[in-house]
Structure formats: C-alpha cells, structure tokens
Design an enzyme around this catalytic site. Structure first.
Site, PDB file in Angstrom:
ATOM      1  N   PRO A  47       0.867  -1.146   0.074  1.00 27.61           N
ATOM      2  CA  PRO A  47      -0.047  -0.198  -0.116  1.00 27.61           C
ATOM      3  C   PRO A  47       1.027   1.188  -0.057  1.00 27.61           C
ATOM      4  O   PRO A  47       1.622   1.420   0.817  1.00 27.61           O
ATOM      5  CB  PRO A  47      -0.878  -0.192   1.395  1.00 27.61           C
ATOM      6  N   ASP A  86      -2.296   2.737   2.493  1.00 30.00           N
ATOM      7  CA  ASP A  86      -1.620   3.090   3.854  1.00 30.00           C
ATOM      8  C   ASP A  86      -2.112   4.441   4.131  1.00 30.00           C
ATOM      9  O   ASP A  86      -1.611   5.508   4.016  1.00 30.00           O
ATOM     10  CB  ASP A  86      -0.130   2.993   3.899  1.00 30.00           C
ATOM     11  N   TRP A 524       3.496   0.883  10.527  1.00 29.62           N
ATOM     12  CA  TRP A 524       4.467  -0.394   9.684  1.00 29.62           C
ATOM     13  C   TRP A 524       3.622  -1.521  10.227  1.00 29.62           C
ATOM     14  O   TRP A 524       3.538  -2.758   9.535  1.00 29.62           O
ATOM     15  CB  TRP A 524       5.747  -0.418  10.261  1.00 29.62           C
ATOM     16  N   GLN A 559      11.917  -1.741   0.771  1.00 30.75           N
ATOM     17  CA  GLN A 559      11.101  -2.343   1.658  1.00 30.75           C
ATOM     18  C   GLN A 559      11.571  -3.704   2.143  1.00 30.75           C
ATOM     19  O   GLN A 559      11.113  -4.480   2.545  1.00 30.75           O
ATOM     20  CB  GLN A 559       9.859  -2.746   0.817  1.00 30.75           C
ATOM     21  N   TRP A 563       8.452  -3.304   4.351  1.00 36.06           N
ATOM     22  CA  TRP A 563       7.304  -4.227   4.145  1.00 36.06           C
ATOM     23  C   TRP A 563       7.426  -5.729   3.989  1.00 36.06           C
ATOM     24  O   TRP A 563       6.850  -6.543   4.427  1.00 36.06           O
ATOM     25  CB  TRP A 563       6.452  -3.673   3.030  1.00 36.06           C
ATOM     26  N   LYS A 596      19.208  10.743  -6.082  1.00 39.90           N
ATOM     27  CA  LYS A 596      17.793  10.689  -5.497  1.00 39.90           C
ATOM     28  C   LYS A 596      17.138  11.871  -5.921  1.00 39.90           C
ATOM     29  O   LYS A 596      17.392  13.072  -6.068  1.00 39.90           O
ATOM     30  CB  LYS A 596      17.880  10.704  -4.070  1.00 39.90           C
ATOM     31  N   LYS A 599      12.443  16.796  -3.790  1.00 46.11           N
ATOM     32  CA  LYS A 599      11.848  18.222  -3.607  1.00 46.11           C
ATOM     33  C   LYS A 599      12.756  19.375  -3.751  1.00 46.11           C
ATOM     34  O   LYS A 599      12.985  20.343  -4.461  1.00 46.11           O
ATOM     35  CB  LYS A 599      10.621  18.493  -2.965  1.00 46.11           C
TER      36      LYS A 599
END
Length: 1058
Positions: A47, A86, A524, A559, A563, A596, A599
């Site tokens: 999610p 999520d 989490w 992850q 996750w 990376k 912003k």
RNA sequence: GGGCCCGUAGCUUAGCUAGGUGGAGCGUUCGGCUGAUAACCGAAAGGUCCUGAGUUCGAAUCUCAGCGGGCCCA
C-alpha cells in the site's frame, strides 16, 4: 472492416479513447470475471502512503505490477488484486496539524481528538481518490473500486486479531525501552522514520573524577552534553589497552588521566596539555569496576545516590577516548549495558524534550538549551577538557524535521527476536528476484532482528486493542469488534478509532475496571497485516483459506527492511509462516545523474509530465525496458524519446498495410491462413517463425520476472524484424493491383503477426494493444472477445518455427549490409542496379542462405545476378599481386638482395604463386643467374577487378560488381527520373491511384537516349497517362521543377489528370 | 563505520553465472533510400571496460584493496 488509422502515433488520443472504452465496457471487471475458477493468483499490493500524489517510483511500481498481472491473466489465472492504501500515521497527522495551524499535542487535545481524527480521515480519503486517478492514467489495472484501506474496520480487525495472536503466543511484551523519540510530535517513531541529515552539535571531552584516587580522572567524549545529567556509567572495551597518563598543563601542574593508549596523544593535544608521561598501561578488563564521581552530583540530587562505575562493553570503538559515556535512559546501546549490569535506567527527560523534576537544577529546561548550561557547569568545575563543534549525521523526524532524541519509555513490543531462526528458515522457501535480495540482503537484515516496538503515542492510527485493569494490572487483548462488543457491551457499530474506543471499559475478573492503553499502532504494523486484511480475515475466513499466502508481491529495495520484513514478522506471529511465495524487489528512480529525486534539489520528474509528452504506454515501455527491475533507473528524457520512437515505428508498421487492406476490402474471416499457406514466400514463413521465437523469449523472461528482457525482445522484433526487414521485403507485393494470392498471403501474414504482436505487447502497453486489437479483430469479428485483455496469451506454434530459415535470413541480412558497404566503397547508389554480386562463403549456412533466399538477396541488393562460389575457393576473377618480403630475403641473399627484390617485383604474380605452391622455386635474376627463393620471401595479396568492391560479413565476403552496361545506366537514370516524379506527386499531395500528365526535358542527349529506353516503365511507375520526354519539351504544369541528376539538368512538370 | 547492489563509447546499455580479439541503441559526421516518408537504411569517428594490486599463458569477467553512486543499517 479494418480501418485506416492516423498518420502519427497519438498516444494521448489513443489512451483517452481506450480508457473510455474500458470504462464503458467495464473491461477490468469482465477480465477478472472471465478467469474465475482458473488457477488462483493472489497478489498483494504494497500500500502506498496516501500522500496525494504519485511519483515516478510509485508509477514504476504499479506498472510492474500491472504488467505481471495482465500477463498472468492472459495465461489463465484467476487474479485477486485489491489495491491497497496506507492511510494512518504521523505524516497525515502532521499535514492536518499544519493545515489547522497546530504546534503541539496540546492544540490537538484542545481541538478535540474526535474532530482531529475526522479531519485526518477526510484528508486520507481525499488523497486516496486523487492518487487513484493518477494511477489509473498509467493504465494500471488493480481493483480500484474495492481497495483495502488501513482505516477500515475490516482492516483494523485484522491488526487487532494479529496482536491477540501475539499475546496468546506470549510474543507481546511491554516495558521500558529506548526508542527514537520526536520531542515535537511527542511520540516514539520507527527506525524507518528517522531521517539522517548533517547537523552541528557540541563535541566535548570531559573528565570524571575517580573515587579512590586523588587527582585522577577517566576521560570521555560526547556530542550530547544534555545527557550528562543522566550519566550512570562508563564503558570500555575489555580487550583494548588503556593508559594511566600523567598529563602536564602549560603551568606545569599535573593530573592523572585514563583513556585508550592509542588515543592519548590525540586527546591531550585537543585538551592543550603541554606534556605527558604514560605511567602504566592495562587492559579494559583491568579497569572495569573503577568507581567515579558523577560530575554533576551536586546539581542533580538523585545522581548523588547512585553508584558510578566503569563497565566492559564489546561495542566500544577505539575512537575519541575509548571510554564511552553511558546514559541508559538515552541510548540503545547504553540501555543494554544498563540492563546487563543491573544499572538504574535513569531518564529525567519528558516526552516534550524538557527535563522532569528528577533533573534537579535542570528541571523544566529544554534539553537543547541545557547543552550550554551543562557545559558551563562542567567548565566551572574544571571537568571540561575541550569544547568544540562538529558537523555529523544526526537523526531527524522524517515529518517535522526535529532532531530526534533517544528516550527510555514504556512501550509495547513484539518479541521478534525469538522468531529469528524460524524466519530465516521461512525465507529460504520464498522465491526471490533477484536471488540475492533474499539470500543476502534480507537474510542479513533478519539476522539483526530486534524486538519490534509497535506502539505510538499518537491519535491517527489503529488503536492498540489492549485493555488493562487499573486495579490488578491484568491485560486483555481484543481480537475483533464482535469480541469488543461482547466484553464491554459497547454499541455494535462503534467507531474503532480513537477517541471512541478509548471510552470503552470492561470489567476485570478481579472486580476492577479495564481501560484501553492509550497508544496506537506503529503504521508499519498496519501494512504488515495486509496479506490477510486484504482477504477480510478474520472477519471472513473462506477467502483466506482459499487464497493465502500471496503468490506474488513486488516493492522497492527500501522495503527489504520495510514491508517485506514487517509482513514476515506479523505473519510469523500470526501463522508461523511467510505470507508470500514470490518476491520481486525493484529499484528506485533516480535523476539523470544518478541522484535521488527530491523536492529540495528540484530534480523531480512527475509521471504526469511524461504522460503528457509521450503517453502512458511509452512511460511503461521505458521503465520496463530500460534496466533490470532490481536496478535503479536513471531517468533520461532522451531514452524516453527513443522508446517513443520505437512505439511510433510500431504504429507505422501497423498502419502501413491498412490503406491497401481497406482498398481491397481484405477480410481475415474470408482469407484463412490455410487458404494462403501454399502461396507463402520464404520471408512470410520467416516472420511467422520469428514471431514464435519472440513469444517464447517473452515467456522465458516473464517466468524469471525479467521484464526488461521481455520488453526488449518485443522492441527488437518490431524494429529489426518487422520494420527494417519484413516490411521492406513485402512492400512491392502490397502494391499489386490484381487480387492475387501472393498479395493475400502477405495480408494474412501481416494480419496474424499484428494480432499476435498486439497480444504480446498487451501486458506492457495495454492501450496501444487495445487500439490495434479493436481495429484488427473487433472490427471484423464482433464475436471476438470484447477487449484484448480477455484474450489468451499466444502459444508458440511449433509448426511455424523454422530455425534454419531464421539463420538463413540472418545471413542474407548481413550480406545485404555488406553489399551496402561495398557499394559505398565503389560509389554506386542503391537506386542503380549492379550487374552481379559474388558471394564467397566460409560456411554452409551462407551457401544454404543464398540458395534458399537468392531472390531476397537480389531484391535487397538491387543486383541482376548472384554468383555463389564454393566454400574456401577464392573468386577466380581476383588478381594476385606479389611483393618481395625484404625481411626474409635480406638475411639469405645479403648483397644480392636488391637484385632478388627486383626480380620478384618484375615477375608475373600468378606464375610466382603457382611456383611457390610447393614451398620454393628457382627464379632468374637480371644478371642471368638463377636463385632459389622460398614462399616466405614473397607476400601475395588479392586485387579487385575494376569497379568491384568487397566487404566481409560473418559468413564470408561479398563482391559487388558495379561495372556499367547500357541497360544498367538506362535503368539507373530512369529510376532517378521516377524518384523525382514521385517526390513531386507527394508534393502535390496526390492519392496513390491518381493519374498524371508528365513532361520531362533532359538537357543531355546521351542520357535522354538512355531514359527513353524505359519510357513505358517510367509511365507505369508514376501513373502517367501522358508522358513526354525530350530535349526540347514545354515543361509547364501544375508543378514544375528543375533537377540536377548526377550532373545532368532535367526539367520536370506534372499535372493531375482529371 | 557495516551489509547488499551498481560503475563498460558523450548518453542508455549487452557481455560477467561458466576467463579466450568488447557488442548494440541514441547522439554526432558522412553517405544512401523513398507511395510507412516529420519515417527508414549504411558507414565512420568515438572505449584507461571506475582505479590499483593479485590469480592466470590470458581478466570487462575471478580475488583483494580503494574511489564514486543507490538502498538499508550504525
């Protein structure tokens, strides 16, 4: 009927149309329904957090998922694919706090927790809707209408039930632990939520006075002076060597200091000592047990009652002083030293980052402000050896950027440490792509598994379903709403979030009242239960029994410890086994220079921007093809443009025959493959065979989840085989006007290849595939499946596979390339025929290729004749040149070498070659004597006949004979004329079947004569009913132009004939 | 500081598992083709295979050390 299509590949238009079509026909639902009852494929969507906008990384993620699911669906799998969201947690709380202008928890309490979570819920739902729309533009098919959401009751129950399992299996624990703490958010935060950034902090060396020794100190270093009031011990490494040093200051006074021997020099320099002398050295083990006085014992009264000593710890490194300040209330390692040695866990700092009243003088002070005060106090006591500032990486709260602190607080834990061995066993059963994602990376991570702190002191989250008796402290864990209602008598439709559940109490066996502990879950933990929450377990069990565990999940490499891990942990607690069978770990999207995207740097590329420029299918093809899924993807606009060009070529290939098919009313229902089979040419059989190979390649790649290989195989087929070769070969056949079987064979083959290609690209570029399918299939057969995504994946038709033919065609292609090369050398353009091409093969494949595909070779090289010579024989028209080899002649003939050289140079090369075939021969010199020379003394080289050029290829050499004949010149000039007229037709924008009048004046009598030989041919090629060619022709017309053809000036006029 | 991954032409990459003369696409330059035509084809130029050491007859490939980047951890 098949229709013509637009000139240009207009992705946005196609995609909009296809989306509307899918919508109108409920295509997604129909596809899933269609596969009901087939082999089950349970996919769990990792999610995304409802931030409100997707980025390239999440777009890539969903594109991978969609491609695999579409592929599995076409291969007859019944797919369960609820999208997931999520939606709880600090990020949304912080956003809402910001929107409401809040600064601390007090503001939330004042606003009312109920109101606050209502805002959070609205916010999360709105962001979810926004993001759903964005994901849909990618063409990603998941179950968007019935997604799983962590804020839903069915989901909350899954988390509750899981915690209850933990409790029943004695894997739930509570107690003081050191956690990452955000003093602004006033909550524990996960390791994953700590963002490391550079920060300036004090760097101080302090000495602690030893208890039983006058004027002697142990030296420590720290960057957090505010933790000194909480100091309980000093740790040293048992195996390091420590020194007792007599250190002299600039005034000549001395004191005794203890620190690691190898660091003495450094520390004393930093402390500006003038001189020193090492009195004795000892191991860390020896100094354990030394007692010292807390430096601020008089200012923090509680410290005066605590005994302070030196202890051993293996984690100590030989940096700074080699003696480590231990504050068990403020560090994870410190806490462990404390627990191991039975030290008090002294933590006089409150949840908001200010000292509690246990801190004596410092009570009420903010810890950051206290740094200065503590340093001043130490200075005043003469205990501060040095004070500087350093810049180092320090953890910050990922949401509000506040520097975190470590605090020992009361938290809830899952005892994951106890499950470590079982977890390591389980992950071996999982199929990882790439292999090392599991066997190395994930394994390493699990080996360091610690207990999992699952509690947070916040509002917007799944309430921890633990009720505790205020009288006897017994706890109860509630697993479902039903159970809650039963135990407490609460309303059956109670809202399961805070503050509503907080108000629920239940009676305890002891007669006391149980109240919920205030904490909510770490988010989490929310996503960790996704694989059964998505099946609505424990609310209903049937789906769980049928589907669980997941067949496939895929997420980014971050992850591994996210996750992939949290799901495994929760699943081990709940079911004792891994919740997934196949895991694909994918990479990150970075900017063009490999940095990376962020912003703050301003290098973020939005998926919407790419889609607007090139369309979703191009974005999809780009991210799929450009690198292996697990590798990071450096986003590159040029590459996107290249992929877009490939798609445009596919579009052009597909578009090319449609006008002819439409004109001829070609109906694939009427013209079966069987009916044209007898008329297939070699190139037709070849492209069909290649098509089968592509299907097989894609199958193999997809089995191993190598999406890049699948996509590249398709692109290469489209570019190399279809566009650059097959279409070139068959173009003239489509221009035939009669309805002859040769043309129908091409139509049928193109049709089959297009339909198959559409199916093969369907998982990857679902819109373009749909567009092609609707036109090619649905327009001729209304009984065909409504959408291409309902179709079965094409199977390899072994009967069409001809690997010899593929090898032969490959050889022909390289011969054609080489002949282009040779033409260039000899300066003859392709428009001009050459009388012959001679192929000197080095292998059987080349021979067979020329024999089987001679006409293809002739056509594509524009040669009148192909001559094939035997393997290993050289072409008998080549000349031989002989040159003396002075290196071999000199040493033998010494002074006569010059004469020998001259003799060799003057002899006939062929004669020499024949004579030397046996190794040596006798030759006459100019002075009349004879000498014997050896083969080494002569270098032979082949020479090309006049106007012949050669070029090598993998299977031999081609010679292009560009000698002119009258016929070739006539044809050459005629084709020059034709080309010019075609160009002018184009300029007038004439239809292919419009007729014209053409008038041509050629200013060179010789050339005019040549061109007149082909007058009829020219007229036919340019569709001229009237063609006048001469030296003095009136060249007026609709379009008139002057041309220079190879130095000859021509004047051409054409007009459309009405 | 540690773990895992990546580093090959200006750019994107294949080759690395299993050592044997580094291939492609884009871009550039030159040439060609022409009823797919704002498309297409050929050729040329362009490489310290990140650096250094080692193993080996031989290293882009294996080993070690370093440098740069990514993810994760400390």
């Amino acid at each position: 009927m098949i229709k013509e299509v637009t000139d240009q590949y207009n992705a946005n238009e196609i995609e909009m149309k296809v989306h509307e079509f899918w919508e109108a026909n409920n295509a997604y639902r129909a596809v899933r329904e269609h596969r009901k009852g087939a082999k089950k494929f349970f996919f769990v969507d990792g999610p995304p957090y409802t931030t409100g906008h997707i980025h390239l990384g999440t777009a890539w993620n969903k594109i991978i998922k969609d491609s695999i699911l579409r592929y599995m669906s076409m291969n007859d799998h019944d797919i369960l694919d609820r999208a997931g969201w999520d939606m709880h947690g600090l990020p949304i709380e912080v956003k809402v706090e910001g929107a409401l202008g809040f600064e601390s928890k007090k503001d939330i309490e004042a606003y009312g927790v109920g109101n606050f979570i209502e805002k959070c819920k609205e916010f999360a739902l709105r962001q979810k809707d926004d993001m759903t729309g964005q994901f849909r533009t990618l063409g990603a098919w998941l179950d968007w209408e019935d997604p799983y959401m962590t804020l839903k009751d069915e989901y909350i129950e899954a988390a509750w039930w899981t915690l209850k399992q933990a409790h029943e299996k004695d894997l739930l624990d509570t107690g003081k632990r050191v956690v990452n703490w955000c003093p602004r958010c006033e909550t524990a935060i996960a390791d994953a939520e700590v963002e490391y950034e550079d920060r300036d902090d004090p760097s101080i060396y302090i000495k602690f006075k030893l208890k039983d020794e006058e004027n002697a100190f142990i030296v420590i270093w720290t960057t957090t002076p505010w933790t000194i009031p909480s100091n309980i011990a000093v740790a040293v490494h048992p195996e390091f060597e420590y020194a007792r040093v007599k250190a002299f200051n600039t005034e000549g006074d001395s004191e005794t200091l203890i620190m690691a021997t190898e660091l003495v020099e450094n520390v004393l320099r930093i402390g500006r000592y003038a001189d020193y002398e090492i009195i004795e050295t000892m191991s860390g083990e020896d100094i354990a047990g030394l007692a010292y006085e807390h430096p601020l014992a008089d200012l923090v009264p509680l410290q005066a009652e605590i005994e302070h000593k030196v202890y051993n710890a293996d984690y100590v490194t030989a940096e700074n002083t080699g003696c480590v300040h231990i504050a068990p209330g403020h560090g994870i390692d410190d806490f462990e030293v404390g627990v191991k040695n039975g030290l008090p866990i002294f933590c006089p700092v409150g949840s908001n980052g200010s000292y509690t009243d246990e801190a004596g003088k410092y009570t009420g002070m903010n810890i950051r402000d206290a740094n200065r005060v503590v340093m001043d106090d130490l200075l005043e006591k003469g205990l501060l050896i040095s004070e500087k500032t350093i810049s180092h990486r320090y953890g910050h709260c990922w949401r509000c950027k506040t520097p975190i602190i470590y605090l020992a607080t009361e938290q809830w834990f899952l005892k994951i440490g106890e499950l470590k061995e079982a977890m390591l066993e389980e992950i071996k059963k999982v199929n990882w792509t790439p292999d090392w994602a599991g066997s190395a990376r994930f394994k390493d991570w699990i080996e360091g598994a610690r207990d999992w702190c699952i509690s947070r002191q916040r509002y917007w989250g799944i309430p921890i379903p633990v009720w505790k008796c205020s009288k006897c402290a017994k706890i109860d864990v509630i697993g479902t709403r039903e159970e809650l209602v039963e135990r407490s008598g609460a309303d059956a439709d109670i809202e399961l979030h805070r503050p509503y559940v907080d108000k629920i109490t239940m009676p305890c066996d002891c007669g006391g009242t149980m109240e919920r502990v205030e904490d909510v879950f770490d988010v989490w933990f929310d996503s960790a239960v996704a694989s059964w929450a998505t099946l609505r377990f424990p609310h209903t069990k049937e789906q769980f029994d049928e589907w669980w565990p997941a067949d496939f999940i895929t997420e980014g490499h971050d992850q591994t410890r996210g996750w992939f891990y949290s799901q495994l942990g929760a699943s081990m607690v709940a079911f004792g086994k891994a919740p997934y069978k196949n895991v694909l770990m994918h990479g990150f999207t970075l900017d063009g220079s490999g940095k990376k995207m962020s912003k703050s740097i301003g290098n973020v590329v939005q998926p919407a921007e790419v889609i607007e420029k090139f369309g979703a299918d191009t974005l999809r093809a780009y991210v799929l093809a450009s690198s292996a899924p697990w590798e990071d993807l450096k986003f590159n606009w040029d590459e996107i443009a290249t992929i877009h060009r490939t798609n445009n070529i596919l579009w052009n290939v597909y578009r090319f025959p449609l006008p002819y098919m439409a004109l001829d009313k070609f109906d694939p229902q009427e013209v079966s493959y069987e009916s044209v089979e007898a008329h297939l040419r070699s190139e037709d059989k070849w492209i069909l065979s290649r098509m089968q190979s592509v299907i097989a390649d894609v199958n193999k790649a997809m089995e191993e989840r190598l999406l890049h290989k699948a996509m590249r195989a398709v692109n290469e087929f489209v570019l190399e085989d279809l566009s650059r070769w097959y279409i070139q070969l068959i173009r003239p056949r489509t221009w035939t006007e009669a309805n002859d079987p040769d043309k129908l064979a091409v139509y049928r083959v193109l049709y089959d290849v297009f339909v198959t290609t559409a199916k093969v690209i369907a998982p990857f570029m679902p819109h373009l595939a749909e567009e092609m399918y609707q036109n090619l299939v649905r327009n001729v057969d209304e009984n065909a499946p409504a959408t291409i995504h309902l179709c079965d994946w094409p199977t390899v038709n072994e009967a069409l596979v001809d690997t010899d033919l593929e090898a032969h065609m490959k050889a022909v292609r390289s011969m054609v390339e080489s002949s282009s090369n040779a033409r260039q050398k000899v300066g003859r353009k392709l428009r001009w025929p050459v009388s012959r091409i001679v192929v000197s093969p080095t292998d059987e494949n080349t021979v067979a290729a020329v024999e089987q595909l001679r006409y293809v070779l002739m056509d594509q090289t524009n040669a009148k004749y192909i001559e094939l010579i035997e393997i290993g024989e050289s072409w008998n028209e080549l000349g031989v040149e002989a040159a003396p080899n002075p290196g071999a002649i000199g040493p033998v003939f010494k002074g006569d070498a010059g004469k020998v050289n001259a003799a060799i140079a003057s002899m006939d090369a062929m004669e020499l070659k024949k004579g030397l075939a046996d190794g040596e021969m006798e030759i006459p010199l100019a002075d009349g004597t004879n000498v014997t020379i050896t083969e080494k003394m002569v270098n032979f080289s082949e020479t090309l006949p006049e106007a012949v050029a050669s070029a090598e290829f993998a299977g031999g050499v081609v010679f292009v004979d560009a000698n002119l004949t009258r016929e070739i010149e006539s044809e050459g000039y005629s084709r020059e004329v034709i080309r010019r007229i075609q160009d002018m037709r184009k300029e007038l924008d004439l239809d292919v079947d419009d007729s014209i009048k053409a008038h041509i004046q050629i200013d060179d009598e010789g050339v005019l004569d040549l061109v007149l030989d082909f007058e009829n041919y020219i007229a036919k090629e340019v569709r001229a009913n009237v063609l006048v060619i001469g030296l003095d022709v009136d060249t007026t017309g609709e379009l008139a132009k002057d041309w220079n053809v190879e130095g000859i000036s021509m004047h051409i006029a054409i007009s459309k004939e009405e």
